[in-house]
Scaffold this motif. Structure first.
Motif, PDB file in Angstrom:
ATOM      1  N   LEU A 184       0.745  -1.298   0.209  1.00  0.00           N
ATOM      2  CA  LEU A 184       0.143   0.197  -0.149  1.00  0.00           C
ATOM      3  C   LEU A 184       0.859   1.239   0.074  1.00  0.00           C
TER       4      LEU A 184
ATOM      5  N   THR B  84       2.564   1.704  -3.417  1.00  0.00           N
ATOM      6  CA  THR B  84       1.394   2.219  -4.324  1.00  0.00           C
ATOM      7  C   THR B  84       1.022   3.643  -4.107  1.00  0.00           C
TER       8      THR B  84
ATOM      9  N   LEU C  35      -4.001   5.601 -10.591  1.00  0.00           N
ATOM     10  CA  LEU C  35      -3.976   4.810  -9.335  1.00  0.00           C
ATOM     11  C   LEU C  35      -4.060   3.342  -9.967  1.00  0.00           C
ATOM     12  N   HIS C  36      -5.132   2.952 -10.909  1.00  0.00           N
ATOM     13  CA  HIS C  36      -5.120   1.704 -11.388  1.00  0.00           C
ATOM     14  C   HIS C  36      -4.117   1.295 -12.162  1.00  0.00           C
TER      15      HIS C  36
ATOM     16  N   THR D 244      -0.844   2.080 -11.717  1.00  0.00           N
ATOM     17  CA  THR D 244       0.426   1.724 -11.046  1.00  0.00           C
ATOM     18  C   THR D 244       0.439   0.003 -10.917  1.00  0.00           C
ATOM     19  N   THR D 245      -0.691  -0.681 -11.376  1.00  0.00           N
ATOM     20  CA  THR D 245      -0.476  -2.196 -11.242  1.00  0.00           C
ATOM     21  C   THR D 245       0.661  -2.579 -12.229  1.00  0.00           C
TER      22      THR D 245
ATOM     23  N   ASP E 228       4.897  -3.057  -5.271  1.00  0.00           N
ATOM     24  CA  ASP E 228       3.227  -2.374  -5.068  1.00  0.00           C
ATOM     25  C   ASP E 228       2.426  -3.490  -4.674  1.00  0.00           C
ATOM     26  N   ILE E 229       1.028  -2.928  -4.661  1.00  0.00           N
ATOM     27  CA  ILE E 229       0.054  -4.129  -4.039  1.00  0.00           C
ATOM     28  C   ILE E 229      -0.034  -5.241  -4.961  1.00  0.00           C
TER      29      ILE E 229
ATOM     30  N   ALA F 214      -7.755  -6.357  -4.823  1.00  0.00           N
ATOM     31  CA  ALA F 214      -8.673  -5.664  -5.261  1.00  0.00           C
ATOM     32  C   ALA F 214      -9.674  -4.852  -4.167  1.00  0.00           C
TER      33      ALA F 214
ATOM     34  N   TYR G 253      -7.483  -1.611  -3.544  1.00  0.00           N
ATOM     35  CA  TYR G 253      -7.622  -0.800  -4.451  1.00  0.00           C
ATOM     36  C   TYR G 253      -9.070   0.002  -4.483  1.00  0.00           C
TER      37      TYR G 253
ATOM     38  N   ILE H  13      -9.132   2.633  -1.807  1.00  0.00           N
ATOM     39  CA  ILE H  13      -8.204   3.951  -2.136  1.00  0.00           C
ATOM     40  C   ILE H  13      -9.025   4.675  -3.022  1.00  0.00           C
ATOM     41  N   THR H  14      -9.594   4.075  -3.975  1.00  0.00           N
ATOM     42  CA  THR H  14     -10.471   4.649  -5.058  1.00  0.00           C
ATOM     43  C   THR H  14     -11.698   5.339  -4.354  1.00  0.00           C
TER      44      THR H  14
END
Length: 237
Positions: free
Chosen positions: A23, A26, A171-172, A174-175, A184-185, A207, A210, A213-214
């Motif tokens: 976390l 990320t 944010l998405h 960053t995967t 990262d996560i 998931a 994420y 966070i969203t």
């Protein structure tokens, strides 16, 4: 899910003195890349709307390239492509920079979000009501002061809904950082899955993180919109 949380929650959420959690990594990637992209995009957006082709064309090309190619390819280009060049390996500063996965990831993420943010802000600048510009000129503002005190603040407020979407998409995005061995996560979730073969719980927990966070980001941007875009609300009868 309970077993996964008990065994691996520290890797997802807990930061000790030696390792950052998934976390934390990320969020660090998101904050640094967004900050870089935001700061760089404002002058680029001004250049993008300039009547001078010497200013607008290079920015258009930069935006076109980074919006027209996948972020995953951009990360691979900086992380493996650049380091394969002799001229990069022969220069100590470049060799050290492109050898680190964190540096390449931030560079790719920052440039990518900068390209999208530049177009968002440029569109908002173009949509500035002409009356606001005329009012600034009536006060005797020069072009620099007009941009600083009227056009840019007004454009940033109107661009807030579109920019909030860009932050969430970043944010998405960053995967893909795991490609550069950045923990990262998603990288933590892949490690948990490899250790337990429990894909449902490993990726389900990722998931869920994420999603939380969203949810927080959406709430923060909604609050900002309610404060700075209140003057655009329809008048009640």
């Amino acid at each position: 899910m309970i077993d996964i949380i008990q065994q691996y929650w520290k890797a997802f959420l807990w930061t000790d003195g030696y390792h950052l959690s998934g976390l934390a990594v990320t969020m660090w990637l998101l904050v640094v890349s967004i900050a870089f992209g935001f700061c760089a995009s404002i002058p680029l957006a001004i250049a993008r709307v300039s009547k001078s082709k010497w200013l607008s064309r290079p920015v258009w090309l930069f935006s076109y390239v980074f919006r027209g190619t996948p972020l995953y390819i951009q990360l691979l280009f900086f992380y493996t492509g650049m380091y394969s060049l002799d001229m990069v390996r022969d220069v100590d500063i470049l060799n050290h920079f492109f050898r680190e996965g964190y540096n390449c990831t931030i560079l790719a993420f920052g440039l990518n979000t900068c390209a999208y943010t530049t177009e968002i802000f440029a569109g908002a600048i173009k949509a500035t009501p002409y009356g606001e510009i005329e009012a600034g000129r009536a006060y005797g503002m020069n072009k620099f002061t007009l941009y600083r005190r009227v056009i840019i603040p007004s454009a940033l407020r109107r661009a807030l809904p579109a920019y909030s979407n860009e932050v969430i998409l970043m944010l998405h995005a960053t995967t893909v950082a795991f490609t550069a061995t950045v923990p990262d996560i998603l990288k933590v979730a892949r490690d948990v899955n490899a250790a337990t073969y429990d894909s449902f719980n490993a990726f389900g927990l990722a998931a869920l993180i994420y999603l939380c966070i969203t949810f927080i980001l959406v709430a923060l941007f909604r609050k900002a919109e309610s404060k700075w875009l209140a003057h655009l609300r329809p008048m009640k009868a």
